[in-house]
Design a protein around this motif. Structure first.
Motif, mmCIF file in Angstrom:
data_model
loop_
_atom_site.group_PDB
_atom_site.id
_atom_site.type_symbol
_atom_site.label_atom_id
_atom_site.label_comp_id
_atom_site.label_asym_id
_atom_site.label_seq_id
_atom_site.Cartn_x
_atom_site.Cartn_y
_atom_site.Cartn_z
ATOM 1 N N LEU A 285 0.847 -1.183 0.000
ATOM 2 C CA LEU A 285 0.000 0.000 0.000
ATOM 3 C C LEU A 285 0.884 1.235 0.000
ATOM 4 O O LEU A 285 1.993 1.207 0.543
ATOM 5 N N ARG A 286 0.381 2.327 -0.607
ATOM 6 C CA ARG A 286 1.148 3.578 -0.580
ATOM 7 C C ARG A 286 0.207 4.748 -0.815
ATOM 8 O O ARG A 286 -0.855 4.600 -1.436
ATOM 9 N N HIS A 287 0.615 5.909 -0.325
ATOM 10 C CA HIS A 287 -0.127 7.146 -0.573
ATOM 11 C C HIS A 287 0.182 7.638 -1.982
ATOM 12 O O HIS A 287 1.284 7.420 -2.489
ATOM 13 N N PRO A 288 -0.766 8.321 -2.612
ATOM 14 C CA PRO A 288 -0.475 8.887 -3.926
ATOM 15 C C PRO A 288 0.432 10.107 -3.806
ATOM 16 O O PRO A 288 0.506 10.735 -2.751
ATOM 17 N N MET B 292 -4.430 1.016 -2.425
ATOM 18 C CA MET B 292 -5.275 0.760 -1.252
ATOM 19 C C MET B 292 -5.908 -0.628 -1.383
ATOM 20 O O MET B 292 -5.932 -1.205 -2.461
ATOM 21 N N ARG B 293 -6.400 -1.135 -0.254
ATOM 22 C CA ARG B 293 -7.178 -2.387 -0.256
ATOM 23 C C ARG B 293 -8.626 -2.010 -0.044
ATOM 24 O O ARG B 293 -8.976 -1.334 0.914
ATOM 25 N N LEU B 294 -9.469 -2.466 -0.953
ATOM 26 C CA LEU B 294 -10.906 -2.207 -0.879
ATOM 27 C C LEU B 294 -11.616 -3.450 -0.371
ATOM 28 O O LEU B 294 -11.424 -4.546 -0.904
ATOM 29 N N HIS B 295 -12.441 -3.282 0.666
ATOM 30 C CA HIS B 295 -13.232 -4.380 1.244
ATOM 31 C C HIS B 295 -14.688 -4.191 0.830
ATOM 32 O O HIS B 295 -15.300 -3.173 1.171
ATOM 33 N N THR B 296 -15.233 -5.159 0.102
ATOM 34 C CA THR B 296 -16.634 -5.125 -0.316
ATOM 35 C C THR B 296 -17.320 -6.398 0.161
ATOM 36 O O THR B 296 -16.682 -7.293 0.716
ATOM 37 N N VAL B 297 -18.612 -6.465 -0.111
ATOM 38 C CA VAL B 297 -19.403 -7.667 0.167
ATOM 39 C C VAL B 297 -19.842 -8.222 -1.182
ATOM 40 O O VAL B 297 -20.379 -7.485 -2.020
ATOM 41 N N GLY B 298 -19.605 -9.510 -1.397
ATOM 42 C CA GLY B 298 -19.988 -10.143 -2.650
ATOM 43 C C GLY B 298 -21.470 -9.983 -2.919
ATOM 44 O O GLY B 298 -22.285 -10.255 -2.040
ATOM 45 N N ARG B 299 -21.819 -9.529 -4.113
ATOM 46 C CA ARG B 299 -23.215 -9.241 -4.442
ATOM 47 C C ARG B 299 -24.077 -10.494 -4.480
ATOM 48 O O ARG B 299 -25.274 -10.427 -4.237
ATOM 49 N N SER C 217 -15.185 -0.458 2.939
ATOM 50 C CA SER C 217 -14.085 0.132 3.694
ATOM 51 C C SER C 217 -12.811 -0.038 2.878
ATOM 52 O O SER C 217 -12.731 -0.887 1.983
ATOM 53 N N VAL C 218 -11.839 0.801 3.185
ATOM 54 C CA VAL C 218 -10.546 0.733 2.509
ATOM 55 C C VAL C 218 -9.440 0.723 3.552
ATOM 56 O O VAL C 218 -9.566 1.325 4.616
ATOM 57 N N ASP C 219 -8.378 -0.012 3.242
ATOM 58 C CA ASP C 219 -7.160 0.039 4.034
ATOM 59 C C ASP C 219 -6.194 0.944 3.295
ATOM 60 O O ASP C 219 -5.902 0.732 2.115
ATOM 61 N N LEU C 220 -5.709 1.965 4.002
ATOM 62 C CA LEU C 220 -4.705 2.880 3.485
ATOM 63 C C LEU C 220 -3.439 2.692 4.310
ATOM 64 O O LEU C 220 -3.489 2.056 5.381
ATOM 65 N N PRO C 221 -2.313 3.226 3.888
ATOM 66 C CA PRO C 221 -1.093 3.042 4.679
ATOM 67 C C PRO C 221 -1.222 3.526 6.124
ATOM 68 O O PRO C 221 -0.551 3.010 7.007
ATOM 69 N N ASP C 222 -2.138 4.477 6.381
ATOM 70 C CA ASP C 222 -2.285 4.989 7.742
ATOM 71 C C ASP C 222 -3.557 4.506 8.448
ATOM 72 O O ASP C 222 -3.946 5.051 9.462
#
Length: 161
Positions: A42-45, A53-60, A105-110
Motif C-alpha cells: 500500500l502507498r499514498h499517492p 489501497m485495499r478495498l473491502h466489499t461484500v460479494g453481491r 471500507s478501505v485500508d490505506l497506509p495509515d
C-alpha cells in the motif's frame, strides 16, 4: 484493432501485457501484502503517481467479504479509482459488488476508512479522468480505455457519514 492486446486510436498506440501476466501481477501483489503483514503493498499517492489501497466489499451474490488492491488518487477527502479489469472488457467484480452495496471500507497506509461509493458522471467524471491523465503513464489512458467496449467508470469513494 490488430489484436486483442493492441488498439490503434487517435490518442496513441495502446499495448498491454498478456492477460496471464496481469493476473499474475495481481496475485503477487496480494501475496506481498499478506506475507509482509501489510507493511508492503500500500502507498499514498503523490502528484505524479497513484497510491495503492485495499478495498473491502461484500460479494453481491455470495454475501461474503471480498478484497481487492486498487490504485487511487485523492480528491479532497474522497478517494478516486477507475473500475477497470486490467483494461479487460468485463467490469471488475469489486465494482459490481459496490453497485449492489455502495458501503465499503478501505485500508490505506495509515489505517482503515469506511466509505460510500458512487460513479462520477458528467463534469465530475471528466475532471477526475483528467487527473489520471496527469499521472506517470497517464498519456496512454485514453488509448487503453479505447480497448474496452464500454466507458470505464470513475469511482468516487467518499467518507461514510
Amino acid at each position: 484493432m490488430s489484436s486483442p492486446e493492441r488498439a490503434e486510436t487517435p490518442q496513441g498506440d495502446a499495448r498491454l501485457p498478456p492477460r496471464w501476466f496481469i493476473r499474475t501481477a495481481w496475485v503477487v501483489h496480494r501475496a506481498l501484502y499478506r506475507v509482509s503483514g501489510g507493511r508492503l503493498g500500500l502507498r499514498h499517492p503523490t502528484p505524479a503517481v497513484w497510491g495503492m489501497m485495499r478495498l473491502h466489499t461484500v460479494g453481491r451474490r455470495s454475501g461474503k467479504p471480498r478484497v481487492a488492491i486498487l490504485a487511487y488518487v485523492e480528491d479532497g477527502d474522497d478517494l478516486v479509482t477507475l473500475a477497470m479489469n486490467g483494461w479487460g472488457d468485463p467490469p471488475p467484480a469489486w465494482w459490481l459488488n459496490l453497485e449492489a452495496t455502495p458501503t465499503a471500507s478501505v485500508d490505506l497506509p495509515d489505517g482503515r476508512r469506511d466509505v460510500v461509493a458512487h460513479a462520477a458522471t458528467g463534469a465530475e467524471r471528466e475532471r477526475l479522468w483528467a487527473v489520471y491523465r496527469t499521472l506517470n503513464g497517464g498519456d496512454d489512458l485514453d488509448a487503453h480505455a479505447a480497448l474496452r467496449s464500454r466507458e470505464t467508470p470513475v469511482v468516487v469513494l467518499s467518507p461514510a457519514p
